[in-house]
Design an enzyme around this catalytic site. Structure first.
Site, PDB file in Angstrom:
ATOM      1  N   GLU A 255      -7.121  35.933  33.768  1.00  0.00           N
ATOM      2  CA  GLU A 255      -6.618  37.285  33.557  1.00  0.00           C
ATOM      3  C   GLU A 255      -5.135  37.210  33.887  1.00  0.00           C
ATOM      4  OE1 GLU A 255      -4.841  40.342  34.730  1.00  0.00           O
ATOM      5  OE2 GLU A 255      -6.383  40.608  36.274  1.00  0.00           O
ATOM      6  N   CYS A 294      -1.533  44.623  36.731  1.00  0.00           N
ATOM      7  CA  CYS A 294      -1.735  43.919  35.471  1.00  0.00           C
ATOM      8  C   CYS A 294      -2.075  44.880  34.343  1.00  0.00           C
ATOM      9  CB  CYS A 294      -2.818  42.861  35.627  1.00  0.00           C
ATOM     10  SG  CYS A 294      -4.398  43.512  36.203  1.00  0.00           S
TER      11      CYS A 294
END
Length: 673
Positions: A255, A294
C-alpha cells in the site's frame, strides 16, 4: 527513551549504534532506536515453531475472542498513548484516528470473525461442487492458515492504527506476525506493543517487534510467509524486487503512493449542500494529520465554472486553521512527523509549483501557536491551482505527503473521470453529487483505477465516514501507483493470510474436513428427538426423518384466505396450468415451510431457545393437492456463541411421496449448552 525490540519472547535493547529520534514539535531528541543484536533467523523460527502452532490450535472464534479482549485491554489504557502521540505532531483528534481507530479495527475483526467465520479450523469458501452424477464424489474450496510468518513493515503516519489494522486479520487467520514500524514514530508503536505483551492475551510467539532495521530478515522468508508493506513506491519497488522474495514466491502486499482525487459533481453548484460538504471535506483532508494520510485528497477536480468559487471557499477555511503545538486545545493542525518529512514535502511542493500557481499558504511566512516553527516540523496548508490539467504531468505524478493539494477544472464529467485516472491508480476517489447518473458514470469510468469510491451528498449527512477514512469492513488498497495490494475488507483481509485449497472426495470426508455436514454423508440416528439434546450433546450429522403429511386442496385454500395470499397459482386451476412452471394449482411455498416445521418441531420446553432465521431457501419442485411431504432434519454445523448457548445450523430437506426434493433451506436455532 532507549527503545527495545521484542524478539523470541523477550525484550532486547540495541547493542550497537542507534538512530536518534526527534520530537516533531520541538526538534529535540526524545528517543533512540536500533536493531543491532537481533537474531532475525531465530525470530522467524520462533514465529513458525511457537506462535504459529499455538494460533492454529485455536478456532476462528477463539482467536476472535482474543482480538476482542486485546481491544478492551488497550482501550482501558489508551490515555498514556495520547501523550506520546503529541510528540509525533498529531493533535488530539489526529490521535483519536490513530489510536482509537486501531483499537476499533480490532473490535470489528473480532465481530467479523465471530459472525461470519465458523467456530472451526477450516474456512469454507463457496458451495459444494458436484463432480459426479451420484453425488459420491464432490469438490469444495477451503482456506487454511499459512504455516509461516507475516512481516508487517509499517509507515510513520499511523504508528498504532498501521500496526493493528494489519495484525487484526493476520491473527484472526491464525498466522504470527513480526511488526516493523517506521523508526520516526516507533516510540508510540513500542508503547502500544508493550501493552499487548503485558496483557498476556495471545499465546507466546503470536507477535514480535523490530525497532530499527530489518537486517537479513527478508532472506529468511519462504512461500508460507507474507510481507505486508505500507510506505513509498520507491521502497515498495526495492522490497518487491528482492531476488529472494521473487525466487521463493513470498506473498507481497503493498500500500504505497496515491494521488487521490475528489470530484465536485456537475450538479453540485455553489451554495448547494454538496458544494459546502465538498469544501469542508477538502479542508479536513488537507489538515488532519497535517495531510500525512495515504488517503488524503491531493487533486481537487471541479467544473471549470466553479474553480474560483472553490479556491475562495477552501482558502477562507484554511485561513482560519490554527497551526501549532498539537497538545494545545485550540490547535487545528500540528506538525509533520519529522524534519526529514518536512524537507520532503517542501521539495515535492516545489515540483508541483513548477507547473501550478500557489494560491494559498506560504512556507516562508506563517504563524505557529505555542511552538517554534524553525525547530519543529511545521508547514502551512498549501493550495495550488493547475490551469491546464491536460498538459500538466508533474501534478499527476508527484505526491507531497503533507497538507498540499491542487485545484483543477474539468469541461464535462468524462473529462473529470479522465483527470482522476491520470493518477495511475489510487486508494480512493470521492465524488460529491446527488445525481445517480453521475455516480454510475464515475464507477464505470473510474472504478478500475481506484480501490475505493466514496460518494457523499446531503442524504449521507453526518453519518458518512469521510473521504479519507479506511474502514475495516471495506477493502483498503488500490491498483497501479497505489501498489496493487489489498488490506482489511472484513473476511477478505483474513483470507490474504490463508491458502485456498481445492479438496475433492466423498461426502463423509468433506464433512470431516469442513466440520459442516455435507448432503450424502453419514447420518447419525438417535433415539431422542434432536430438539431434546443440548448444544454440547448434538453431533454433526445427527438426523431426524419425520412422518409424512398429505397436502389437500382444503389446506391450500385455507392458507390462502387466512394469510391473504391468493396468488392465482394457488387458486385458479386454468391460470396455474397455463403457467410453464406449474401443472395446475399448487401449494404455497410458505405453507410447505409451515407444515415442515410442524413435522419436525418438538413442542415442549427444552434446549432449543429460539428459531431466529432461515438461509438459502429454495423451492425446487411444485407440490400439488394430494401430494405428501416429509422432512429430513440434520445438524449441519455448530457455532458456540457464549458460555450459555450456541448456534445450531440445521440442513432441512423436504421430499414428496416420490422421494423428490421439493424444498431445502438452512434453519438456525439458538440452543442451550
Amino acid at each position: 527513551m532507549r527503545l527495545e525490540s521484542f524478539a523470541a519472547g523477550r525484550w532486547v535493547a540495541p547493542s550497537g549504534a542507534t538512530r536518534p529520534i526527534a520530537s516533531a514539535v520541538t526538534g529535540e531528541t526524545i528517543a533512540e532506536a536500533g536493531s543491532d543484536g537481533l537474531d532475525f533467523a531465530r525470530m522467524v523460527d520462533y514465529a513458525r515453531d511457537v506462535g504459529g502452532p499455538a494460533l492454529r490450535a485455536m478456532t476462528f472464534h477463539q482467536r476472535a475472542e482474543k482480538l476482542k479482549a486485546l481491544a478492551q485491554y488497550l482501550n482501558e489504557r489508551r490515555d498514556s498513548l495520547y501523550a506520546l502521540s503529541f510528540l509525533t505532531g498529531a493533535t488530539k483528534s489526529d490521535s483519536l484516528i490513530d489510536i482509537d481507530g486501531g483499537i476499533g479495527t480490532l473490535f470489528v475483526f473480532s465481530s467479523k470473525g465471530r459472525r461470519e467465520m465458523p467456530d472451526a479450523h477450516v474456512y469454507i469458501d463457496g458451495d459444494i461442487e458436484p463432480l459426479s452424477r451420484s453425488g459420491a464424489f464432490l469438490g469444495q474450496h477451503v482456506c487454511v492458515p499459512l504455516q509461516g510468518v507475516a512481516v508487517h513493515i509499517n509507515a510513520f503516519n499511523f504508528p498504532v492504527w498501521g500496526m493493528l489494522e494489519k495484525l487484526a486479520p493476520t491473527l484472526l487467520a491464525g498466522v504470527p506476525a513480526i511488526v516493523k514500524p517506521a523508526t520516526a514514530t516507533s516510540y508510540l508503536t513500542e508503547a502500544c506493543f508493550r501493552m499487548m505483551i503485558e496483557s498476556g492475551i495471545f499465546p507466546e510467539g503470536s507477535f514480535q517487534l523490530i525497532v530499527g532495521g530489518t537486517g537479513d530478515l527478508l532472506s529468511r522468508l519462504g512461500c508460507q510467509d507474507v510481507v505486508s508493506f505500507t510506505g513509498s513506491a520507491q521502497t515498495a519497488l526495492m522490497l518487491r524486487s528482492d531476488r529472494h522474495l521473487i525466487e521463493n514466491s513470498v506473498r507481497f502486499v503493498a500500500e504505497q503512493d496515491s494521488l487521490n482525487a475528489s470530484i465536485l459533481g456537475p450538479d453540485a453548484e455553489p451554495g448547494s449542500p454538496e458544494f459546502d460538504a465538498f469544501v469542508r471535506e477538502v479542508v479536513r483532508e488537507m489538515t488532519v494529520k497535517a495531510g500525512q494520510k495515504c488517503t488524503a485528497i491531493r487533486r481537487i477536480i471541479v467544473p471549470d465554472a466553479t474553480v474560483d468559487a472553490v479556491i475562495d471557499a477552501i482558502s477562507g477555511k484554511l485561513a482560519k486553521t490554527v497551526i501549532g503545538d498539537p497538545a494545545l486545545e485550540g490547535t487545528r493542525m500540528g506538525a509533520l512527523a519529522s524534519a526529514e518529512q518536512k524537507a520532503d514535502v517542501l521539495a515535492k511542493a516545489a515540483i508541483i509549483a513548477s507547473e501550478c500557481d500557489r494560491v494559498f499558504g506560504d512556507p516562508d511566512a506563517f504563524t505557529v501557536e505555542g511552538a517554534d516553527a524553525a525547530k519543529g516540523a511545521f508547514v502551512p496548508p498549501m493550495l495550488f491551482r493547475c490551469a491546464d490539467p491536460d498538459a500538466a504531468t508533474k501534478t499527476h505524478d508527484t505526491e507531497a505527503f503533507g497538507p498540499v493539494s491542487t485545484v483543477m477544472g474539468y469541461r464535462d464529467l468524462a473529462h473529470a473521470v479522465a483527470i482522476a485516472n491520470r493518477g495511475q491508480g489510487s486508494l480512493v476517489a470521492s465524488v460529491f453529487t446527488r445525481d445517480p447518473a453521475v455516480a454510475r458514470a464515475v464507477v464505470l469510468g473510474a472504478g478500475a483505477w481506484h480501490g475505493r469510491l466514496y460518494f457523499a451528498n446531503r442524504d449521507t449527512g453526518k453519518e458518512a465516514t469521510g473521504h479519507g477514512s479506511p474502514l475495516p469492513h471495506m477493502v483498503h488498497g488500490g491498483p497501479g501507483r497505489a501498489g496493487g495490494g489489498e488490506e482489511m475488507g472484513g473476511v477478505r483481509g483474513v483470507l490474504h493470510y490463508m491458502q485456498r485449497t481445492a479438496i475433492q472426495g466423498s461426502p463423509d470426508l468433506l464433512t470431516a474436513i469442513g466440520e459442516a455436514w455435507v448432503p450424502g454423508s453419514r447420518e447419525i440416528q438417535g433415539n431422542v428427538h434432536p430438539f431434546r439434546r443440548t448444544f454440547g450433546d448434538l453431533q454433526i450429522g445427527e438426523t431426524l426423518h419425520t412422518a409424512s403429511r398429505e397436502i389437500t386442496l382444503e389446506d391450500i385454500e385455507h392458507f390462502a384466505h387466512f394469510t391473504g395470499d391468493t396468488f392465482y397459482a394457488h387458486m385458479d386451476e386454468a391460470a396455474a396450468a397455463a403457467n410453464p412452471f406449474f401443472p395446475g394449482r399448487v401449494a404455497h411455498g410458505y405453507l410447505l415451510l409451515s407444515f415442515a416445521a410442524g413435522l419436525f418441531v418438538d413442542p415442549d420446553p427444552g434446549p432449543v431457545l429460539a428459531n431466529y432465521g432461515l438461509d438459502s431457501l429454495r423451492f425446487q419442485k411444485p407440490v400439488s393437492p394430494g401430494d405428501s411431504i416429509r422432512v429430513r432434519l440434520t445438524v449441519k454445523q455448530k457455532t458456540r456463541r457464549n458460555a450459555d448457548y450456541g448456534e445450531v445450523r440445521w440442513d432441512v430437506a423436504v421430499f414428496n411421496q416420490n422421494d423428490e426434493q421439493v424444498a431445502s433451506y438452512d434453519l438456525l436455532t439458538m440452543n442451550a449448552m
